[in-house]
Design a protein around this motif. Structure first.
Motif, short mmCIF file in Angstrom:
data_model
loop_
_atom_site.label_atom_id
_atom_site.label_comp_id
_atom_site.label_asym_id
_atom_site.label_seq_id
_atom_site.Cartn_x
_atom_site.Cartn_y
_atom_site.Cartn_z
N PRO A 113 18.29 -52.51 -24.71
CA PRO A 113 17.87 -51.14 -24.39
C PRO A 113 16.47 -51.11 -23.80
N ASN A 114 16.29 -50.35 -22.72
CA ASN A 114 14.98 -50.24 -22.09
C ASN A 114 14.57 -48.77 -22.01
N SER A 115 13.30 -48.50 -22.24
CA SER A 115 12.84 -47.12 -22.14
C SER A 115 12.85 -46.70 -20.67
N THR A 116 12.99 -45.39 -20.42
CA THR A 116 13.05 -44.90 -19.05
C THR A 116 11.74 -45.16 -18.31
N SER A 117 10.62 -45.07 -19.01
CA SER A 117 9.34 -45.28 -18.35
C SER A 117 9.21 -46.74 -17.90
N TYR A 118 9.71 -47.67 -18.72
CA TYR A 118 9.69 -49.09 -18.38
C TYR A 118 10.49 -49.33 -17.11
N LYS A 119 11.69 -48.74 -17.08
CA LYS A 119 12.56 -48.93 -15.92
C LYS A 119 11.96 -48.29 -14.68
N ALA A 120 11.39 -47.08 -14.85
CA ALA A 120 10.81 -46.37 -13.70
C ALA A 120 9.62 -47.13 -13.15
N ALA A 121 8.77 -47.63 -14.04
CA ALA A 121 7.60 -48.38 -13.59
C ALA A 121 8.03 -49.61 -12.80
N TYR A 122 9.07 -50.26 -13.31
CA TYR A 122 9.56 -51.45 -12.62
C TYR A 122 10.13 -51.12 -11.25
N LYS A 123 10.91 -50.03 -11.18
CA LYS A 123 11.49 -49.61 -9.90
C LYS A 123 10.40 -49.35 -8.88
N LEU A 124 9.34 -48.65 -9.31
CA LEU A 124 8.23 -48.31 -8.42
C LEU A 124 7.59 -49.60 -7.89
N PHE A 125 7.36 -50.54 -8.79
CA PHE A 125 6.75 -51.82 -8.41
C PHE A 125 7.60 -52.53 -7.36
N ILE A 126 8.92 -52.53 -7.58
CA ILE A 126 9.81 -53.22 -6.65
C ILE A 126 9.82 -52.54 -5.28
N VAL A 127 9.85 -51.20 -5.31
CA VAL A 127 9.85 -50.46 -4.03
C VAL A 127 8.56 -50.75 -3.27
N LEU A 128 7.42 -50.68 -3.96
CA LEU A 128 6.14 -50.96 -3.31
C LEU A 128 6.11 -52.38 -2.75
N PHE A 129 6.65 -53.31 -3.53
CA PHE A 129 6.66 -54.70 -3.09
C PHE A 129 7.46 -54.86 -1.79
N PHE A 130 8.63 -54.23 -1.74
CA PHE A 130 9.44 -54.40 -0.53
C PHE A 130 8.83 -53.69 0.68
N ILE A 131 8.11 -52.58 0.44
CA ILE A 131 7.39 -51.95 1.55
C ILE A 131 6.33 -52.91 2.07
N PHE A 132 5.58 -53.50 1.14
CA PHE A 132 4.54 -54.48 1.48
C PHE A 132 5.15 -55.66 2.24
N LEU A 133 6.31 -56.12 1.79
CA LEU A 133 6.94 -57.30 2.37
C LEU A 133 7.45 -57.04 3.79
N PHE A 134 8.01 -55.87 4.00
CA PHE A 134 8.71 -55.65 5.28
C PHE A 134 7.96 -54.81 6.29
N SER A 135 6.92 -54.06 5.87
CA SER A 135 6.28 -53.18 6.86
C SER A 135 5.71 -53.94 8.07
N PRO A 136 4.99 -55.06 7.91
CA PRO A 136 4.49 -55.71 9.13
C PRO A 136 5.62 -56.21 10.02
N ILE A 137 6.71 -56.65 9.42
CA ILE A 137 7.81 -57.20 10.21
C ILE A 137 8.51 -56.10 11.00
N ILE A 138 8.79 -55.00 10.29
CA ILE A 138 9.52 -53.92 10.95
C ILE A 138 8.66 -53.29 12.05
N VAL A 139 7.38 -53.07 11.75
CA VAL A 139 6.49 -52.48 12.76
C VAL A 139 6.44 -53.37 14.00
N THR A 140 6.32 -54.69 13.81
CA THR A 140 6.28 -55.61 14.94
C THR A 140 7.55 -55.49 15.78
N MET A 141 8.70 -55.43 15.11
CA MET A 141 9.96 -55.39 15.84
C MET A 141 10.13 -54.07 16.58
N VAL A 142 9.80 -52.97 15.93
CA VAL A 142 10.00 -51.66 16.56
C VAL A 142 9.11 -51.51 17.79
#
Lengths: 289, 284
Positions: B6-35
């Motif tokens: 069992p995981n608390s909702t805040s734990y899950k939400a914090a993790y989701k936010l971290f993952i979303v931010l990470f993927f933005i960080f990972l892909f923004s330079p690549i996508i901008v370059t391609m576009v």
């Protein structure tokens, strides 16, 4: 039968070992020895080479040289720790928290940028961050910035760039070891009332230490030896030691000085890896796998 | 804590936010370059001025696309030329090395294995300068003592090949060794009992088994060679490879033709990467 078999194995040994010996001695061992030898000679006429410590003396007496050296080492260690701080929760999420169906997808997606060259990654950041770049345009249109700011060419941006180009070298080995960590260990600890921090400290970290070490070595080496990222993203007065080597070798054409710098960099990297392996009691061959 | 607990909702939400931010960080330079490769503007930046193919196929006079950009095309050709040679050499030697370390026994095997791993922890810049110095020393020796001028020991095509080969072979060796470790050696014994000799066994049994990992190793070797900068920088002659040529353009600023090149490279390397990953998975 047995005799003829051992006889044949000897032939195959000779066939397999010859190219490997040529490769390792002609391209690794002898060149490194030549590097060491050159670093102890002065820039006289080729025929009249003279033995000297001057190239190393220059390193210790000119603050610009050894300051760059220390700076490069400290920055590389900082980047390695930052990368670790990002990669541990990330790989833990991908392997242990994400739904099984999304896990495979995330593993593939996270690895795609791994194959894109450092130059193109840095270029992407440059068009994002420079004064006329995308982020500036975005923040201006939101009204957060009143006028454009140069976001490139400073130490923070350079650190971020180095983290970016190197982090996948930590993520790959970490995903590997995290996957092999048995969930029931964590479940058992949880059932016995352990706190999250205790589970991390007593179970997860000790288990993934080999992965952390191989990742750290790869990241550290990559950052220490990086030339492009500090050059393109760092400030004008922010020299990286590899640039120092390039300047001596190519711009001043002083190969002996360049050799001394090169050897010092090699010494530094071997020393830090050796110390890190000793502290964590890991074996180099196992860590590299 | 993990998905089965069992995981608390805040734990899950914090993790989701971290993952979303990470993927933005990972892909923004690549996508901008391609576009931005498709932006009808002279600069790789916003504002968006409409969609165009000109940075790929434009003939000039103001917008010269990559397929008409002679200087960059020449460097792409140089890179491919180097990469093919490096791939062939490192795949052959790497495969032989993995046979050597997995199937043979000899004195100092541990030391030699250690040496084989060394290129991974020697910075590329140092591999570059040390090979430059050594080649120069050997070249001078041949020149002065034997009176032979060995052209290939000066900065240029062969030095670049040697420099990249020196560490890419280690990567190929490790890729092939990983699969050779899992090879069931009783298959070889069976073939011996049926009258095959050592080389027939290697050719028909072991190499066949290794094929996916050899192909994977070759793909990695090609990509690493094509994109190498640090080692090549010191060994390159007048025919600059693509990363060397792009470096000055990136540093000094250029038209979005770089984005078009980057677009092609990102696409090609992603395709190679995903193919390697899936064929590797399938064969297991």
């Amino acid at each position: 039968m047995k005799n003829s078999k051992t006889h044949k194995i000897r032939w195959s040994l000779i066939i397999f070992i010859t190219p490997v010996l040529l490769w390792l001695f002609l391209l690794i061992v002898f060149p490194q020895l030549e590097l060491l030898k050159m670093s102890f000679f002065g820039t006289g006429l080729p025929g009249k080479a003279n033995f000297t410590f001057a190239n190393y003396a220059a390193f210790f007496t000119e603050p610009i040289y050894w300051l760059t050296f220390v700076r490069t080492a400290l920055y590389s260690i900082t980047v390695t720790l930052l990368v670790l701080a990002i990669s541990l929760p990330l790989t833990f999420y991908i392997t242990k928290i994400a739904k099984i169906q999304t896990q495979g997808f995330l593993t593939v997606v996270v690895l795609i940028p791994f194959w894109i060259s450092e130059l193109i990654q840095v270029y992407g950041w440059m068009i994002l961050l420079r004064e006329s770049g995308i982020l500036n345009k975005f923040l201006l249109s939101l009204g957060i910035f009143k006028q454009p700011h140069e976001l490139l060419y400073n130490n923070v941006t350079m650190l971020m760039g180095l983290v970016y180009i190197s982090m996948l070298f930590m993520i790959v080995p970490l995903i590997g070891v995290m996957q092999s960590l048995d969930d029931s260990l964590i479940e058992a600890a949880y059932d016995l009332g352990a706190k999250k921090i205790t589970i991390w400290k007593k179970i997860i970290i000790p288990y993934v230490t080999p992965g952390i070490m191989s990742g750290s070595i790869l990241v550290f080496m990559l950052v220490l030896g990086s030339y492009l990222t500090p050059k393109l993203m760092g400030g004008k007065n922010a020299l990286w030691f590899t640039e120092q080597i390039y300047n001596s070798m190519i711009i001043y054409f002083n190969w002996n000085q360049g050799a001394a710098f090169g050897f010092l960099l090699l010494l530094l990297s071997s020393l830090i890896i050796f110390v890190a392996l000793k502290i964590t009691r890991q074996d180099f061959r196992k860590v590299i796998k | 804590m993990i998905r089965t607990l069992p995981n608390s909702t805040s734990y899950k939400a914090a993790y989701k936010l971290f993952i979303v931010l990470f993927f933005i960080f990972l892909f923004s330079p690549i996508i901008v370059t391609m576009v931005l490769a498709f932006n009808n503007s002279m600069y790789p930046s916003l504002p968006w001025q409409g969609f165009t193919w000109k940075w790929f196929f434009g003939k000039g006079p103001d917008k010269i696309g990559i397929f008409h950009d002679a200087a960059n095309l020449r460097s792409i050709y140089s890179s491919i030329h180097v990469a093919i040679t490096v791939t062939i050499l490192s795949t052959i030697v790497g495969t032989m090395a993995s046979f050597l370390f997995e199937h043979e026994d000899f004195k100092f095997k541990g030391t030699l294995y250690f040496l084989m791993l060394a290129p991974l922890v020697i910075p590329g810049v140092i591999l570059g300068i040390s090979i430059l110095l050594f080649a120069n020393a050997v070249g001078t020796f041949f020149q002065n003592v034997l009176g032979i001028d060995l052209q290939f020991l000066g900065p240029g095509y062969w030095l670049v090949v040697f420099g990249q080969f020196s560490f890419i072979t280690t990567v190929v060796t490790m890729t092939v060794s990983a699969r050779l470790k899992k090879f069931d050696r009783t298959l070889e014994d069976a073939a011996y009992n049926l009258g095959a000799n050592k080389f027939q066994v290697i050719w028909f049994i072991t190499l066949k088994y290794l094929r996916p990992s050899i192909a994977g190793g070759a793909a990695i070797a090609f990509l690493m060679s094509f994109q190498n900068f640090n080692t090549t920088l010191f060994l390159v002659g007048s025919n600059a490879t693509l990363p060397i040529k792009l470096f000055t353009q990136v540093r000094d600023g250029s038209t979005p033709v770089i984005n078009a090149i980057a677009f092609i490279l990102i696409l090609v390397s992603s395709i190679i990467a995903v193919t390697t990953l899936f064929t590797g998975k399938k064969s297991e």
